[in-house]
Design a protein around this motif. Structure first.
Motif, PDB file in Angstrom:
ATOM      1  N   ARG A 401       0.805  -1.173  -0.057  1.00 22.23           N
ATOM      2  CA  ARG A 401       0.046   0.085  -0.011  1.00 22.23           C
ATOM      3  C   ARG A 401       0.886   1.250   0.018  1.00 22.23           C
ATOM      4  NH1 ARG A 401      -2.342  -2.679   4.225  1.00 22.23           N
ATOM      5  NH2 ARG A 401      -1.893  -0.943   5.639  1.00 22.23           N
ATOM      6  N   GLU A 402       2.116   1.170   0.469  1.00 23.42           N
ATOM      7  CA  GLU A 402       2.885   2.373   0.632  1.00 23.42           C
ATOM      8  C   GLU A 402       3.986   2.480  -0.662  1.00 23.42           C
ATOM      9  OE1 GLU A 402       1.446   3.515   2.915  1.00 23.42           O
ATOM     10  OE2 GLU A 402       1.054   1.796   4.198  1.00 23.42           O
ATOM     11  N   GLU A 403       3.781   1.630  -1.707  1.00 23.50           N
ATOM     12  CA  GLU A 403       4.570   1.846  -2.948  1.00 23.50           C
ATOM     13  C   GLU A 403       4.453   3.126  -3.584  1.00 23.50           C
ATOM     14  OE1 GLU A 403       6.925   0.083  -6.110  1.00 23.50           O
ATOM     15  OE2 GLU A 403       6.605  -0.244  -3.906  1.00 23.50           O
ATOM     16  N   PRO A 404       3.317   3.887  -3.401  1.00 23.13           N
ATOM     17  CA  PRO A 404       3.481   5.129  -4.219  1.00 23.13           C
ATOM     18  C   PRO A 404       4.441   5.992  -3.344  1.00 23.13           C
ATOM     19  CG  PRO A 404       1.186   4.223  -4.082  1.00 23.13           C
ATOM     20  CD  PRO A 404       2.155   3.303  -3.329  1.00 23.13           C
ATOM     21  N   TYR A 405       4.294   5.945  -2.280  1.00 19.30           N
ATOM     22  CA  TYR A 405       5.505   6.963  -1.302  1.00 19.30           C
ATOM     23  C   TYR A 405       6.698   6.415  -0.939  1.00 19.30           C
ATOM     24  CZ  TYR A 405       0.352   7.868  -0.359  1.00 19.30           C
ATOM     25  OH  TYR A 405      -1.064   8.343  -0.334  1.00 19.30           O
ATOM     26  N   GLN A 406       6.954   5.133  -0.935  1.00 17.38           N
ATOM     27  CA  GLN A 406       7.958   4.779  -0.017  1.00 17.38           C
ATOM     28  C   GLN A 406       9.402   5.251  -0.556  1.00 17.38           C
ATOM     29  OE1 GLN A 406       7.454   2.543   3.140  1.00 17.38           O
ATOM     30  NE2 GLN A 406       8.921   4.091   3.124  1.00 17.38           N
ATOM     31  N   GLY A 407       9.691   5.043  -1.652  1.00 22.22           N
ATOM     32  CA  GLY A 407      11.024   5.391  -2.126  1.00 22.22           C
ATOM     33  C   GLY A 407      11.146   6.904  -1.909  1.00 22.22           C
ATOM     34  N   ASP A 408      10.411   7.601  -2.410  1.00 20.53           N
ATOM     35  CA  ASP A 408      10.454   9.125  -2.140  1.00 20.53           C
ATOM     36  C   ASP A 408      10.653   9.444  -0.585  1.00 20.53           C
ATOM     37  OD1 ASP A 408      10.031   9.698  -4.878  1.00 20.53           O
ATOM     38  OD2 ASP A 408       7.903   9.639  -4.674  1.00 20.53           O
ATOM     39  N   ILE A 409      10.194   8.875   0.131  1.00 17.25           N
ATOM     40  CA  ILE A 409      10.022   9.164   1.634  1.00 17.25           C
ATOM     41  C   ILE A 409      11.429   8.818   1.977  1.00 17.25           C
ATOM     42  CG2 ILE A 409       9.367   8.330   3.930  1.00 17.25           C
ATOM     43  CD1 ILE A 409       6.473   8.590   2.886  1.00 17.25           C
ATOM     44  N   MET A 410      11.960   7.503   1.748  1.00 19.25           N
ATOM     45  CA  MET A 410      13.337   7.024   2.228  1.00 19.25           C
ATOM     46  C   MET A 410      14.357   8.248   1.621  1.00 19.25           C
ATOM     47  SD  MET A 410      13.168   2.989   1.450  1.00 19.25           S
ATOM     48  CE  MET A 410      14.596   2.783   2.192  1.00 19.25           C
ATOM     49  N   LYS A 411      14.333   8.606   0.618  1.00 21.30           N
ATOM     50  CA  LYS A 411      15.124   9.663  -0.012  1.00 21.30           C
ATOM     51  C   LYS A 411      15.206  10.911   0.702  1.00 21.30           C
ATOM     52  CE  LYS A 411      15.631   7.571  -4.703  1.00 21.30           C
ATOM     53  NZ  LYS A 411      15.245   7.957  -6.067  1.00 21.30           N
ATOM     54  N   LYS A 412      14.104  11.595   1.185  1.00 29.66           N
ATOM     55  CA  LYS A 412      13.437  12.863   1.690  1.00 29.66           C
ATOM     56  C   LYS A 412      14.010  12.978   3.050  1.00 29.66           C
ATOM     57  CE  LYS A 412       9.742  15.795   2.835  1.00 29.66           C
ATOM     58  NZ  LYS A 412       8.158  16.101   2.753  1.00 29.66           N
ATOM     59  N   PHE A 413      13.868  11.520   3.884  1.00 32.26           N
ATOM     60  CA  PHE A 413      14.429  11.533   5.350  1.00 32.26           C
ATOM     61  C   PHE A 413      15.467  10.801   5.424  1.00 32.26           C
ATOM     62  CE2 PHE A 413       9.729  12.693   5.043  1.00 32.26           C
ATOM     63  CZ  PHE A 413       9.766  13.794   5.665  1.00 32.26           C
ATOM     64  N   GLY A 414      16.106  10.086   4.732  1.00 36.76           N
ATOM     65  CA  GLY A 414      17.263   9.372   4.867  1.00 36.76           C
ATOM     66  C   GLY A 414      17.262   7.963   5.642  1.00 36.76           C
ATOM     67  N   ILE A 415      15.753   7.612   5.407  1.00 38.39           N
ATOM     68  CA  ILE A 415      15.443   6.130   6.196  1.00 38.39           C
ATOM     69  C   ILE A 415      16.454   4.897   5.431  1.00 38.39           C
ATOM     70  CG2 ILE A 415      13.763   4.524   6.350  1.00 38.39           C
ATOM     71  CD1 ILE A 415      11.495   7.111   6.263  1.00 38.39           C
ATOM     72  N   ARG A 416      16.779   4.331   6.202  1.00 41.67           N
ATOM     73  CA  ARG A 416      17.785   3.230   5.634  1.00 41.67           C
ATOM     74  C   ARG A 416      17.176   1.774   5.649  1.00 41.67           C
ATOM     75  NH1 ARG A 416      21.239   5.275   2.409  1.00 41.67           N
ATOM     76  NH2 ARG A 416      22.533   6.865   3.460  1.00 41.67           N
ATOM     77  N   ALA A 417      16.028   1.493   6.157  1.00 47.08           N
ATOM     78  CA  ALA A 417      15.235   0.344   6.180  1.00 47.08           C
ATOM     79  C   ALA A 417      13.746   0.474   6.451  1.00 47.08           C
ATOM     80  CB  ALA A 417      15.752  -0.722   7.058  1.00 47.08           C
ATOM     81  N   VAL A 418      13.176  -0.231   5.614  1.00 51.60           N
ATOM     82  CA  VAL A 418      11.507  -0.417   5.864  1.00 51.60           C
ATOM     83  C   VAL A 418      11.153  -1.817   6.070  1.00 51.60           C
ATOM     84  CG1 VAL A 418      11.093   1.773   4.699  1.00 51.60           C
ATOM     85  CG2 VAL A 418      10.815  -0.319   3.608  1.00 51.60           C
ATOM     86  N   MET A 419      10.408  -2.206   6.938  1.00 48.30           N
ATOM     87  CA  MET A 419       9.817  -3.467   7.525  1.00 48.30           C
ATOM     88  C   MET A 419       8.314  -3.594   7.411  1.00 48.30           C
ATOM     89  SD  MET A 419      11.215  -5.643  10.732  1.00 48.30           S
ATOM     90  CE  MET A 419      10.839  -4.422  11.721  1.00 48.30           C
TER      91      MET A 419
END
Length: 512
Positions: A401-419
């Motif tokens: 469900r988070e596919e539309p957002y996830q990559g952009d949010i990782m780059k924007k905030f520097g997140i290294r892992a999603v689970m």
């Protein structure tokens, strides 16, 4: 008044038992899957976690899975019984069970997004009444979570199906649709699963019929010979797909198939499939209409598998990596698909509302997420006697469900892992490669197992989104997950989907 109080207590017991104690027939199906699985595999490790979780949920009298779904009741009443009173008693029991953390608050206003906090709202819980000639009341309840509900599917025949070709308006076309329904779920519905199938009707009655099949016993036999054969065939062939537990690959993809049929319009031919996860939570009780007391519990036939003396799998051959956030890009890029990670330290939850919020222009995160882990989880929470938040159940939610957002949010905030569970798609995979990130697959439904790994709740932000959607700050120890998408462009989910499609295509030839 005594009748209504007793009725409410009986219904509360039904809700609690359904949420926390898996029925005997489901336990036996899971045990059979565990015995058939290859030792030392990711699937075997997942089944170990699942059975441990079943024991913990029963002992703790806490939800088996944190997503306690949308409560759906089917109530059979003798003529003359007051259905209005029963409806009010059900609502009271549901609200009480939610307040006691036996259910997660899941009732959300579709226009405002506001969570009622009680599981009571417009049209919720779902209650369907039917009169009958028996002299007692039967109340059936199913708790079907959103992850598996989202993998429901409906086909309008004739149609073209990926891997299987044309499905016509006949028994063979029905067969193809059902096989396709199992394949398309992959691991996103917490496989190995169960399916209920409705043949015929219109779009709404077909789905009702499909969900009604989920109240049947796992080991019953369809009275219609052709459907009995088809039910057995579907389970056997689905378990050759290699989707496996959690979509990790393996021997167990489907644990049960139940099919019902009804008449249809000449112009319409629907095949409706209700997919249910391994955490197959449904129960039923008989109630004395004079006293409100429970006179019988359903699904009590046969042996009850406790899983208490199960021998655990030896997973020593799997590479285990310790992760403590904040995580460096170098550490992330050293991980490969198949690695098992154990997380200690801090992680933050974030689901649909959080992702939608964070992607907004100019929006800042409430905490520094650089190098951190976002956990796709909507936990069940309660407060202790001191007023502190404690986690009652905390398994992963479906990540796609988070596919539309996830990559952009990782780059924007520097997140290294999603689970989460079930994997993500090509947009996220591309971002993992470019940014340096990984996707970690936790074991879906293992809400007690993971709650035990959470040692404290250190804060919460964005509570205006409701308990399941807030950002919880969690301190964890030994929180285990599997790397299924890495920073080198590899995705176990894409590999399993492709290989299982090839195996699905082997069943395109007409059978019926």
């Amino acid at each position: 008044m005594a009748y209504l109080e007793t009725l409410e207590k009986s219904l509360y017991s039904l809700v609690t038992e359904t949420s926390t104690n898996l029925p005997k027939d489901v336990r036996r199906a899971i045990k059979a899957a565990k015995e058939a699985e290859n030792a030392g595999t990711r699937a075997a490790m997942s089944l170990d976690t699942i059975t441990t979780n079943i024991v913990m949920a029963e002992d703790n009298v806490s939800p088996i899975c944190q997503d306690t779904g949308l409560p759906t009741f089917k109530v059979y009443t003798p003529v003359g019984v007051n259905q209005i009173e029963i409806k009010k008693a059900i609502q009271t029991a549901i609200a009480a069970a939610t307040g006691d953390a036996k259910l997660r608050p899941n009732s959300v206003d579709s226009l405002t997004g506001k969570n009622s906090g009680t599981n009571i709202g417009a049209g919720l819980p779902v209650i369907k009444f039917e009169q009958w000639e028996n002299d007692y009341i039967t109340v059936k309840l199913i708790l079907k979570g959103g992850g598996c509900e989202n993998k429901n599917i409906q086909y309008s025949l004739p149609t073209e199906l990926e891997g299987l070709g044309r499905a016509g308006r006949d028994l063979d076309g029905i067969r193809k649709c059902i096989l396709h329904s199992v394949w398309q779920a992959q691991g996103q519905g917490c496989s190995a699963g169960f399916i209920g199938v409705g043949i015929g009707g219109d779009r709404s009655s077909g789905y009702d019929l499909a969900k009604e099949q989920l109240f049947r016993h796992v080991d019953d036999v369809n009275p219609i010979e052709d459907l009995a054969k088809l039910e057995k065939y579907i389970v056997e062939k689905s378990n050759t797909f290699g989707v496996g537990t959690m979509g990790f690959g393996g021997e167990a993809t489907l644990l049960g198939c139940k099919i019902g049929v009804m008449d249809r319009l000449p112009a319409s031919f629907f095949v409706s499939v209700a997919y249910n996860c391994w955490a197959y939570r449904r129960m039923a009780i008989d109630i004395d209409p004079a006293t409100g007391e429970i006179t019988n519990w359903h699904y009590q036939d046969g042996e009850k598998i406790t899983f208490r003396d199960e021998v655990k799998q030896d997973n020593s051959d799997n590479k285990v990596v310790e992760l403590i956030a904040p995580i460096t890009e170098e550490k992330i890029r050293s991980l490969k698909v198949g690695d098992v990670v154990k997380i200690s330290g801090r992680m933050y939850t974030g689901r649909d509302a959080i992702h939608h919020h964070l992607i907004g222009e100019g929006v800042e995160a409430p905490v520094d997420l650089d190098g951190q882990i976002i956990y796709h989880c909507g936990p069940v929470m309660a407060k202790d006697e001191a007023g502190n938040w404690v986690v009652k159940a905390a398994g992963p939610t479906t990540s796609i469900r988070e596919e539309p957002y996830q990559g952009d949010i990782m780059k924007k905030f520097g997140i290294r892992a999603v689970m989460g569970k079930g994997g993500m798609g090509p947009k996220t995979l591309k971002a993992l490669n470019e940014h340096g990130g990984v996707y970690l697959n936790a074991i879906g439904g293992a809400a007690q197992y993971y709650a035990d790994c959470i040692k404290s709740v250190d804060g919460v932000d964005l509570m205006e989104f409701g308990i399941p959607e807030a950002m919880w700050h969690l301190s964890v120890e030994g929180f285990t997950a599997v790397v299924t998408m890495d920073s080198h462009g590899n995705s176990l989910h894409a590999d399993v989907e492709k290989s299982s499609l090839d195996k699905l295509a082997l069943h395109a030839e007409r059978v019926f």
